[in-house]
Design an enzyme around this catalytic site. Structure first.
Site, short mmCIF file in Angstrom:
data_model
loop_
_atom_site.label_atom_id
_atom_site.label_comp_id
_atom_site.label_asym_id
_atom_site.label_seq_id
_atom_site.Cartn_x
_atom_site.Cartn_y
_atom_site.Cartn_z
N VAL A 11 -0.69 0.35 16.84
CA VAL A 11 -0.68 -0.99 16.26
C VAL A 11 -2.07 -1.40 15.78
O VAL A 11 -2.26 -1.89 14.67
CB VAL A 11 -0.14 -2.02 17.26
CG1 VAL A 11 -0.30 -3.44 16.74
CG2 VAL A 11 1.32 -1.74 17.57
N PHE A 156 5.71 -5.88 13.54
CA PHE A 156 7.06 -5.37 13.29
C PHE A 156 6.94 -4.09 12.46
O PHE A 156 7.48 -3.99 11.35
CB PHE A 156 7.91 -6.42 12.56
CG PHE A 156 8.08 -7.70 13.34
CD1 PHE A 156 9.05 -7.81 14.31
CD2 PHE A 156 7.24 -8.78 13.10
CE1 PHE A 156 9.21 -8.99 15.03
CE2 PHE A 156 7.39 -9.96 13.81
CZ PHE A 156 8.38 -10.07 14.78
N ARG A 158 7.46 -0.11 11.81
CA ARG A 158 8.26 1.07 12.14
C ARG A 158 7.40 2.31 11.98
O ARG A 158 6.77 2.51 10.95
CB ARG A 158 9.48 1.18 11.22
CG ARG A 158 10.49 0.05 11.36
CD ARG A 158 11.49 0.13 10.22
NE ARG A 158 10.82 -0.07 8.92
CZ ARG A 158 11.39 0.20 7.75
NH1 ARG A 158 12.61 0.68 7.70
NH2 ARG A 158 10.72 -0.01 6.62
N GLU A 159 7.38 3.15 13.01
CA GLU A 159 6.64 4.39 12.88
C GLU A 159 7.23 5.20 11.73
O GLU A 159 8.43 5.34 11.60
CB GLU A 159 6.70 5.18 14.19
CG GLU A 159 5.94 4.50 15.31
CD GLU A 159 5.84 5.37 16.55
OE1 GLU A 159 5.77 6.60 16.42
OE2 GLU A 159 5.85 4.80 17.66
N CYS A 267 8.96 1.67 21.51
CA CYS A 267 9.26 0.23 21.51
C CYS A 267 10.59 -0.12 22.14
O CYS A 267 10.63 -0.86 23.13
CB CYS A 267 9.22 -0.30 20.07
SG CYS A 267 7.58 -0.24 19.32
N LYS A 270 11.18 0.41 26.17
CA LYS A 270 10.33 -0.40 27.06
C LYS A 270 10.48 -1.90 26.78
O LYS A 270 10.43 -2.71 27.70
CB LYS A 270 8.87 0.03 26.95
CG LYS A 270 8.10 -0.46 25.75
CD LYS A 270 6.64 -0.08 25.83
CE LYS A 270 5.85 -0.62 24.65
NZ LYS A 270 5.75 -2.10 24.68
#
Length: 454
Positions: A11, A156, A158-159, A267, A270
């Site tokens: 991030v 927000f 997304r990998e 994400c 967890k």
């Protein structure tokens, strides 16, 4: 405008690089000196398409720098972002906020020593409701009123498509009680405002909850379509047609309705777990989210049974080719990947697993050392009794099917992502099994020897 980004994980690094692309002067801070040295040389510690170029170009332009010195980075910054990790706490599933609070304390001390202007401290990390207020209390212990403001600005990303998500987001959420913070953060996101990106201003608590609620809802959509896929197999329906039919309804939407082996990543698991724990503390249990977590974990385990059923009920003595190990394509992230659950289970009952992933093998080797790792897809397939498609990397979408058939000892393909069409696999002479489609195998809900594994 100048900002400091505390934390150079996924991030922090992506956000810092993207802010610098907006023309902001960004200093990224991390305690790990070796990591900062590598970043300063242009070496990127994670795989994210486009990130290496973005970091290099903005570093060359003087807008992006890296340091271990938090004090100097914070001095004169208009905003300081906390973007450190919040992993699940061992034993109870709560988010571990140790790094967040430690960063807040260090920021407070740095601001106390610097006669800087009013500074906004922004939580970018994914944190439970109430964290922002605790950060505020930590700052209040050291700094006088008027020297700082606190805000929540959840990510927000997304990998695999994080840069696009940052540059053209669906919305920007900013939670704060301060008009000064709203003004500064609105200016920081001005390039997006010009694109008419919705900027949602809320309280700190609301912003924190929006992040968790969004991830829990997306995880629920995935789990829902996975269960529908099981029903489709039982009644002879096609889950892809079902997903399209319901996804065209504007109230539902088409995204995250792709059946597969279950969700993973850094994400959803967890964050859902942390949201459940927060709800328990507030005595408002979230039964749906609890069920999503349970069903998803059970699904990942049952993938081993599905594969064994295709192979005649046992994989003992068989060689299986596994293509794709990461939880999704375009990332090297192995965290909570479904492959970590069912591949070791198959190996434990006697299968040899020959695996290949374009980006995730370095981490996979640490987590699953018992697997045999190959240099490319066809090396993994050569001599295997079955091919398992686990992650939908683009290079797996265009395999030479004639070559696949020639290399396989048995012409069996188990497609856990529905990459291919049953008719094209049949035309290639392959025995094809997919998820939630008539070509799939029957559900395997009865106990088997594999059920006890893991």
């Amino acid at each position: 405008m100048r900002i400091a980004m505390i934390g150079t994980g996924y991030v922090g690094l992506v956000s810092g690089a993207c802010f610098s692309e907006f023309g902001v002067s960004v200093t990224c801070v991390d305690k790990e000196a070796g990591k900062i040295e590598r970043l300063s040389r242009g070496e990127i510690p994670i795989y994210e398409p486009g990130l290496e170029h973005l970091v290099a170009s903005n570093a060359a332009a003087g807008r992006l720098s890296f340091t271990t010195e938090l004090k100097s980075a914070v001095a004169g910054a208009d905003a300081v972002f906390i973007a450190v990790g919040t992993p699940s706490r061992r034993g109870d599933g709560h988010a571990d906020l140790t790094y967040v609070f430690a960063a807040a304390a260090e920021i407070a001390e740095a601001l106390r020593q610097n006669a800087s202007e009013r500074t906004i401290v922004v939580t970018k990390s994914t944190v439970p409701v109430g964290t922002g207020r605790q950060v505020e209390r930590i700052l209040c212990e050291v700094l006088p009123q008027g020297r700082f403001d606190v805000a929540s600005n959840p990510e927000f990303l997304r990998e695999g498509s994080a840069i696009q998500d940052f540059m053209r987001p669906d919305r920007v959420v900013i939670g704060t009680d301060s008009e000064h913070a709203r003004t500064v953060l609105r200016a920081l996101y001005r390039p997006l405002y010009l694109l008419e990106t919705p900027i949602v201003f809320t309280t700190i608590e609301t912003a924190e909850l929006i992040k968790y609620a969004a991830n829990a809802f997306l995880a629920t959509k995935i789990t829902f379509i996975n269960e529908v896929a099981d029903l489709c197999e039982a009644v002879g329906a096609d889950v892809q047609d079902v997903a399209r039919g319901i996804g065209l309804d504007g109230r539902i939407g088409r995204k995250f309705l792709h059946a597969g082996p279950g969700f993973g990543g850094s994400c959803f698991p967890k964050d859902c777990q942390a949201l459940v724990r927060t709800a328990e503390q507030a005595e408002t249990p979230l039964a749906i989210v609890e069920t999503v977590l349970r069903v998803n974990e059970d699904r990942k385990r049952r993938m081993a049974e599905r594969i064994a059923a295709v192979c005649g009920g046992s994989v003992e003595g068989l060689t299986l080719a596994a293509l794709g190990l990461t939880y999704k394509p375009n990332t090297d992230d192995m965290r909570d990947s479904p492959s970590l659950t069912f591949l070791p289970a198959l190996h434990a009952v006697g299968a040899t697993i020959r695996a290949f992933d374009p980006e995730g093998m370095a981490e996979a080797k640490k987590l699953m050392p018992e697997l045999d790792y190959c240099d490319d897809a066809y090396q993994a397939i050569d001599g295997a009794d079955a091919l398992i498609l686990i992650t939908e990397w683009n290079e797996f979408r265009g395999l030479d099917l004639d070559r696949v058939k020639q290399l396989l000892r048995q012409p069996v393909v188990i497609d856990l992502r529905n990459i291919y069409k049953p008719e094209e696999m049949l035309a290639a002479g392959l025995v094809y099994h997919s998820i939630g489609r008539p070509s799939g195998i029957p559900n395997t809900r009865e106990p088997t020897a594999l059920r006890a594994i893991g």
